[in-house]
Design a protein around this motif. Structure first.
Motif, PDB file in Angstrom:
ATOM      1  N   LEU A   1       5.172 -79.482 -14.139  1.00 47.95           N
ATOM      2  CA  LEU A   1       5.578 -78.748 -15.335  1.00 47.95           C
ATOM      3  C   LEU A   1       4.388 -78.470 -16.253  1.00 47.95           C
ATOM      4  O   LEU A   1       4.388 -77.469 -16.980  1.00 47.95           O
ATOM      5  CB  LEU A   1       6.644 -79.535 -16.102  1.00 47.95           C
ATOM      6  CG  LEU A   1       7.996 -79.694 -15.391  1.00 47.95           C
ATOM      7  CD1 LEU A   1       8.983 -80.419 -16.289  1.00 47.95           C
ATOM      8  CD2 LEU A   1       8.561 -78.333 -14.989  1.00 47.95           C
ATOM      9  N   MET A   2       3.396 -79.332 -16.217  1.00 44.96           N
ATOM     10  CA  MET A   2       2.203 -79.086 -17.031  1.00 44.96           C
ATOM     11  C   MET A   2       1.487 -77.806 -16.596  1.00 44.96           C
ATOM     12  O   MET A   2       0.738 -77.207 -17.377  1.00 44.96           O
ATOM     13  CB  MET A   2       1.248 -80.281 -16.936  1.00 44.96           C
ATOM     14  CG  MET A   2       1.736 -81.524 -17.663  1.00 44.96           C
ATOM     15  SD  MET A   2       0.664 -82.958 -17.381  1.00 44.96           S
ATOM     16  CE  MET A   2      -0.866 -82.379 -18.098  1.00 44.96           C
ATOM     17  N   GLY A   3       1.728 -77.388 -15.354  1.00 41.00           N
ATOM     18  CA  GLY A   3       1.141 -76.133 -14.898  1.00 41.00           C
ATOM     19  C   GLY A   3       1.625 -74.930 -15.680  1.00 41.00           C
ATOM     20  O   GLY A   3       0.955 -73.895 -15.717  1.00 41.00           O
ATOM     21  N   LEU A   4       2.806 -75.051 -16.325  1.00 41.53           N
ATOM     22  CA  LEU A   4       3.307 -73.954 -17.143  1.00 41.53           C
ATOM     23  C   LEU A   4       2.429 -73.712 -18.364  1.00 41.53           C
ATOM     24  O   LEU A   4       2.421 -72.608 -18.925  1.00 41.53           O
ATOM     25  CB  LEU A   4       4.745 -74.248 -17.590  1.00 41.53           C
ATOM     26  CG  LEU A   4       5.812 -74.259 -16.495  1.00 41.53           C
ATOM     27  CD1 LEU A   4       7.124 -74.797 -17.052  1.00 41.53           C
ATOM     28  CD2 LEU A   4       6.012 -72.861 -15.938  1.00 41.53           C
ATOM     29  N   ALA A   5       1.714 -74.746 -18.794  1.00 38.64           N
ATOM     30  CA  ALA A   5       0.895 -74.639 -20.003  1.00 38.64           C
ATOM     31  C   ALA A   5      -0.536 -74.217 -19.715  1.00 38.64           C
ATOM     32  O   ALA A   5      -1.325 -74.041 -20.648  1.00 38.64           O
ATOM     33  CB  ALA A   5       0.892 -75.974 -20.750  1.00 38.64           C
ATOM     34  N   VAL A   6      -0.881 -74.059 -18.445  1.00 39.06           N
ATOM     35  CA  VAL A   6      -2.255 -73.696 -18.076  1.00 39.06           C
ATOM     36  C   VAL A   6      -2.326 -72.189 -17.841  1.00 39.06           C
ATOM     37  O   VAL A   6      -1.722 -71.680 -16.895  1.00 39.06           O
ATOM     38  CB  VAL A   6      -2.713 -74.450 -16.819  1.00 39.06           C
ATOM     39  CG1 VAL A   6      -4.128 -74.041 -16.444  1.00 39.06           C
ATOM     40  CG2 VAL A   6      -2.618 -75.954 -17.027  1.00 39.06           C
ATOM     41  N   PRO A   7      -3.032 -71.438 -18.674  1.00 39.23           N
ATOM     42  CA  PRO A   7      -3.150 -69.989 -18.458  1.00 39.23           C
ATOM     43  C   PRO A   7      -4.011 -69.679 -17.245  1.00 39.23           C
ATOM     44  O   PRO A   7      -4.892 -70.459 -16.864  1.00 39.23           O
ATOM     45  CB  PRO A   7      -3.805 -69.491 -19.755  1.00 39.23           C
ATOM     46  CG  PRO A   7      -4.552 -70.673 -20.274  1.00 39.23           C
ATOM     47  CD  PRO A   7      -3.762 -71.887 -19.871  1.00 39.23           C
ATOM     48  N   GLU A   8      -3.747 -68.541 -16.637  1.00 41.00           N
ATOM     49  CA  GLU A   8      -4.490 -68.146 -15.435  1.00 41.00           C
ATOM     50  C   GLU A   8      -5.975 -68.010 -15.717  1.00 41.00           C
ATOM     51  O   GLU A   8      -6.815 -68.336 -14.874  1.00 41.00           O
ATOM     52  CB  GLU A   8      -3.932 -66.829 -14.901  1.00 41.00           C
ATOM     53  CG  GLU A   8      -4.617 -66.342 -13.634  1.00 41.00           C
ATOM     54  CD  GLU A   8      -4.073 -65.021 -13.145  1.00 41.00           C
ATOM     55  OE1 GLU A   8      -4.517 -64.554 -12.084  1.00 41.00           O
ATOM     56  OE2 GLU A   8      -3.209 -64.448 -13.840  1.00 41.00           O
TER      57      GLU A   8
ATOM     58  N   SER B   1       1.476 -70.750  -6.404  1.00 41.32           N
ATOM     59  CA  SER B   1       1.559 -71.794  -7.424  1.00 41.32           C
ATOM     60  C   SER B   1       2.562 -71.345  -8.478  1.00 41.32           C
ATOM     61  O   SER B   1       2.255 -70.509  -9.331  1.00 41.32           O
ATOM     62  CB  SER B   1       0.185 -72.036  -8.056  1.00 41.32           C
ATOM     63  OG  SER B   1       0.283 -72.958  -9.109  1.00 41.32           O
ATOM     64  N   ALA B   2       3.783 -71.890  -8.405  1.00 44.01           N
ATOM     65  CA  ALA B   2       4.872 -71.419  -9.266  1.00 44.01           C
ATOM     66  C   ALA B   2       5.611 -72.601  -9.877  1.00 44.01           C
ATOM     67  O   ALA B   2       6.693 -72.981  -9.413  1.00 44.01           O
ATOM     68  CB  ALA B   2       5.834 -70.541  -8.466  1.00 44.01           C
ATOM     69  N   PRO B   3       5.065 -73.222 -10.922  1.00 43.57           N
ATOM     70  CA  PRO B   3       5.739 -74.376 -11.531  1.00 43.57           C
ATOM     71  C   PRO B   3       7.114 -74.036 -12.093  1.00 43.57           C
ATOM     72  O   PRO B   3       8.024 -74.853 -12.028  1.00 43.57           O
ATOM     73  CB  PRO B   3       4.768 -74.810 -12.638  1.00 43.57           C
ATOM     74  CG  PRO B   3       3.757 -73.750 -12.765  1.00 43.57           C
ATOM     75  CD  PRO B   3       3.755 -72.949 -11.515  1.00 43.57           C
ATOM     76  N   PHE B   4       7.276 -72.824 -12.630  1.00 48.07           N
ATOM     77  CA  PHE B   4       8.597 -72.454 -13.133  1.00 48.07           C
ATOM     78  C   PHE B   4       9.616 -72.395 -12.006  1.00 48.07           C
ATOM     79  O   PHE B   4      10.767 -72.789 -12.173  1.00 48.07           O
ATOM     80  CB  PHE B   4       8.548 -71.104 -13.845  1.00 48.07           C
ATOM     81  CG  PHE B   4       9.903 -70.593 -14.252  1.00 48.07           C
ATOM     82  CD1 PHE B   4      10.558 -71.136 -15.346  1.00 48.07           C
ATOM     83  CD2 PHE B   4      10.527 -69.590 -13.531  1.00 48.07           C
ATOM     84  CE1 PHE B   4      11.816 -70.677 -15.715  1.00 48.07           C
ATOM     85  CE2 PHE B   4      11.783 -69.124 -13.883  1.00 48.07           C
ATOM     86  CZ  PHE B   4      12.431 -69.667 -14.987  1.00 48.07           C
ATOM     87  N   GLY B   5       9.195 -71.895 -10.840  1.00 52.91           N
ATOM     88  CA  GLY B   5      10.104 -71.849  -9.700  1.00 52.91           C
ATOM     89  C   GLY B   5      10.531 -73.237  -9.256  1.00 52.91           C
ATOM     90  O   GLY B   5      11.698 -73.456  -8.913  1.00 52.91           O
TER      91      GLY B   5
END
Length: 288
Positions: free
Chosen positions: A124-131, A160-164
């Protein structure tokens, strides 16, 4: 003032439509027209000759109209290759995302393994990392692997799809565990439970995730611009942008708008075909 006339529904009930309902319906239709206005404006500009638009933008409201701008797009020898590249990349990212997110969601929702909650938080922390924050590192890794100007170079970052993972995990958690227990009593394996029992129940979520993934990948411009530097590896967004001149917005506005319509038409058609799955998924999430 007389009461509104009742309406007989299929179930035999008498339902009256109040004036408030009419106002809400009217406001909804007005809002829909306002949202469609930019789309109609773009389509109108795309059907006008560039020279007429240079004289006056009001030319969009009067005939004649032409499809010459679309013919000019199709006259580009590489445009169909760009469409094929976009289909391959968008389809590959979508299929890969659905497979990986479904498996990860099932694992986080149904299986017990060490550090499960910690790993879920990391995902879920991947949602906070911008491309943009990982762009340089990704570029260096893909250069070392020689993945630039290849389909795998365009597809792998999109997997890489943390939201998915979050979406599928929530859907699997909402399914009663009694289904798993009944299947285990019938000596079904975990893989069979996932494939035969649970996965079909998540089709609305998968349809929604697949559609948004496809749309996002189709419209992506930033990474394909960096990774696909050869003309034959351009996606449609990058390829169309490469055909624009430095003065496209002033001297070729009709051609510019036709490019926008040409690039957006496939995803609009896709949405029209699958919009009911989006509604089902949203309503299902609300009920949960």
């Amino acid at each position: 003032m007389s009461a509104p006339a009742p309406v007989l529904t299929g179930a035999g009930r008498m339902v009256g439509r109040s004036s408030g309902d009419r106002v809400i319906l009217g406001l909804t239709m007005l809002g829909a027209l306002l949202m469609m206005a930019p789309i109609l404006w773009v389509i109108g500009l795309s059907l006008k000759d560039n020279k007429e638009l240079m004289v006056s933008m009001n030319a969009v409201f009067s005939a004649p109209y032409t499809i010459q701008n679309y013919i000019n797009i199709l006259a580009t020898s590489s445009v169909f290759r760009w469409i094929l590249n976009s289909i391959i990349v968008s389809g590959g990212v979508t299929i890969g995302t659905l497979i990986l997110c479904s498996l990860a969601g099932y694992g986080f929702a149904r299986l017990n393994f060490p550090f499960r909650n910690a790993l879920f938080i990391i995902v879920l922390m991947g949602l906070a990392v911008p491309e943009q924050a990982v762009l340089i590192a990704r570029h260096q890794i893909f250069s070392w692997l020689k993945f630039h100007n290849t389909y795998q170079g365009l597809i792998l970052p999109g997997l890489s799809a943390p939201f998915g993972v979050f979406l599928m995990t929530q859907y699997f958690r909402a399914i009663p565990k009694e289904l798993d227990e009944a299947a285990l009593l019938d000596n079904a394996s975990r893989l069979k439970i996932f494939w035969k029992v649970l996965l079909p129940l998540t089709l609305p979520a998968q349809a929604t995730l697949g559609i948004f993934t496809f749309l996002g990948t189709w419209n992506d411009y930033f990474w394909p611009l960096i990774s696909g530097t050869k003309k034959e590896m351009y996606t449609l967004t990058v390829g169309i942008a490469s055909t624009q001149t430095n003065f496209a917005q002033s001297e070729g506005l009709g051609f510019l708008m036709s490019q926008a319509v040409f690039a957006g038409a496939p995803i609009l058609i896709l949405y029209l075909f699958f919009q009911k799955y989006i509604v089902q998924a949203v309503s299902g999430a609300a009920m949960r």
